[in-house]
Scaffold this active site. Structure first.
Site, PDB file in Angstrom:
ATOM      1  CE  LYS A  16      30.624  35.469  59.718  1.00  0.00           C
ATOM      2  NZ  LYS A  16      30.407  34.818  58.441  1.00  0.00           N
ATOM      3  CG  HIS A 101      34.699  31.411  61.027  1.00  0.00           C
ATOM      4  ND1 HIS A 101      34.648  31.798  59.708  1.00  0.00           N
ATOM      5  CD2 HIS A 101      33.428  31.432  61.490  1.00  0.00           C
ATOM      6  CE1 HIS A 101      33.388  32.059  59.397  1.00  0.00           C
ATOM      7  NE2 HIS A 101      32.626  31.843  60.458  1.00  0.00           N
ATOM      8  CD  GLU A 103      33.769  34.482  57.293  1.00  0.00           C
ATOM      9  OE1 GLU A 103      33.904  35.095  58.356  1.00  0.00           O
ATOM     10  OE2 GLU A 103      32.655  34.293  56.752  1.00  0.00           O
ATOM     11  N   GLY A 179      27.401  32.921  54.587  1.00  0.00           N
ATOM     12  CA  GLY A 179      27.311  34.222  53.925  1.00  0.00           C
ATOM     13  C   GLY A 179      26.698  34.187  52.533  1.00  0.00           C
ATOM     14  CB  SER A 214      22.557  31.304  55.125  1.00  0.00           C
ATOM     15  OG  SER A 214      23.609  31.858  54.354  1.00  0.00           O
TER      16      SER A 214
HETATM   17  P1  13P Z   1      26.102  33.773  58.036  1.00  0.00           P
HETATM   18  O1  13P Z   1      25.051  33.481  59.068  1.00  0.00           O
HETATM   19  O2  13P Z   1      26.200  35.219  57.671  1.00  0.00           O
HETATM   20  O3  13P Z   1      26.024  32.852  56.866  1.00  0.00           O
HETATM   21  O4  13P Z   1      27.523  33.452  58.746  1.00  0.00           O
HETATM   22  C1  13P Z   1      27.689  32.221  59.341  1.00  0.00           C
HETATM   23  C2  13P Z   1      28.976  32.223  60.045  1.00  0.00           C
HETATM   24  O5  13P Z   1      30.029  32.235  59.436  1.00  0.00           O
HETATM   25  C3  13P Z   1      28.963  32.249  61.515  1.00  0.00           C
HETATM   26  O6  13P Z   1      30.225  31.992  62.036  1.00  0.00           O
END
Ligand code: 13P
Length: 252
Positions: A16, A101, A103, A179, A214
């Site tokens: 990220k 993704h 996000e 997240g 997570s």
């Molecule tokens: P986390 O493992 O921090 O929850 O993030 C997952 C993710 O978005 C991977 O692309």
């Protein structure tokens, strides 16, 4: 991994918006130093665009680590300020590109149609798209999980053709797990993974479907024991070499 699986497990680190050049070097060195015990799993790291060239060069030293990008432009070339094309990413040494993704969908309002276009361009540039799908907490609570997943997967199939889906990775990343520190149970993830495989029809058995949200060293093994979970897309736990390698080892 369950012995019945013929699909090679794959663990993908999504770094990220994190790190500096020094951080990238340290993390790759840490992964290299602890590499012992990772033989079967394919390992991919996805740094920010500005760190891709560095990561591609440094990862070359560890033949088993491939490099992927976190996103690409929906355009091939031209007057699109700030964009980075799939072709440019391939030129830097990327083999994978994450598309859709949550996000990107959330903060950049990317639509299923734009994501299908990116998926197609990644293919054209001879790389493997990692297509992310997943439902929001509200959609899960309303019992709409499978309908949302179906819409997202079908958009890619309709936009690109089912043959192209044969060379892709699908990542199931429920938004309530990304997240948040809350990992889906192996059963919750397995239900959706099995459904995605069914949506893919005849090619479904060949496509790797990974779970993200997570994932931690202590949850990885039970997730990977499920028949339709072929690996993981890891965010936070991938920013630490020790925990990332533990997750990679759990996929062996
Ligand atoms: P986390 O493992 O921090 O929850 O993030 C997952 C993710 O978005 C991977 O692309």
């Amino acid at each position: 991994m369950a012995d019945s699986k013929h699909r090679r497990p794959i663990i993908i680190a999504n770094w990220k918006l994190n790190g500096t050049q020094a951080f990238v070097s340290d993390l790759l060195t840490g992964i290299h130093q602890q590499w012992g015990g990772v033989h079967k799993a394919e390992v991919v790291v996805c740094p920010a665009h500005v760190h891709l060239a560095q990561a591609a060069n440094e990862a070359l030293a560890y033949s088993n680590v491939a490099v992927g990008a976190q996103d690409c432009s929906q355009f091939e070339e031209g007057a699109y300020t700030g964009d980075v094309s799939a072709e440019m990413l391939h030129d830097l040494g990327c083999q994978y590109v994450i598309v859709g993704h949550s996000e990107r969908r959330r903060f950049h309002h990317e639509s299923d149609a734009q994501i299908a276009r990116k998926f197609d361009l990644v293919h054209q540039a001879v790389m493997t798209p990692i297509l992310c799908v997943g439902e929001s907490p509200e959609q899960r609570q309303a019992g709409k999980t499978l309908a949302v997943i179906k819409r997202q997967v079908t958009a890619a199939i309709e936009g690109c053709g089912i043959e192209k889906m044969a060379r892709c990775i699908v990542a199931y990343e429920p938004l309530w797990a990304v997240g948040t520190g809350i990992t889906a149970t192996p059963e919750q993830a397995q239900e959706v993974h099995e459904f995605i495989r069914t949506l893919l029809g005849d090619i479904g058995q060949c496509v790797r479907i990974v779970y993200g949200g997570s994932v931690k060293p202590d949850s990885a093994q039970t997730l990977f024991a499920m028949p339709d979970i072929d690996g993981a897309l890891v965010g936070k736990a991938a920013l630490d070499a020790d925990s990332f390698i533990q997750i990679c080892r759990a996929a062996e």
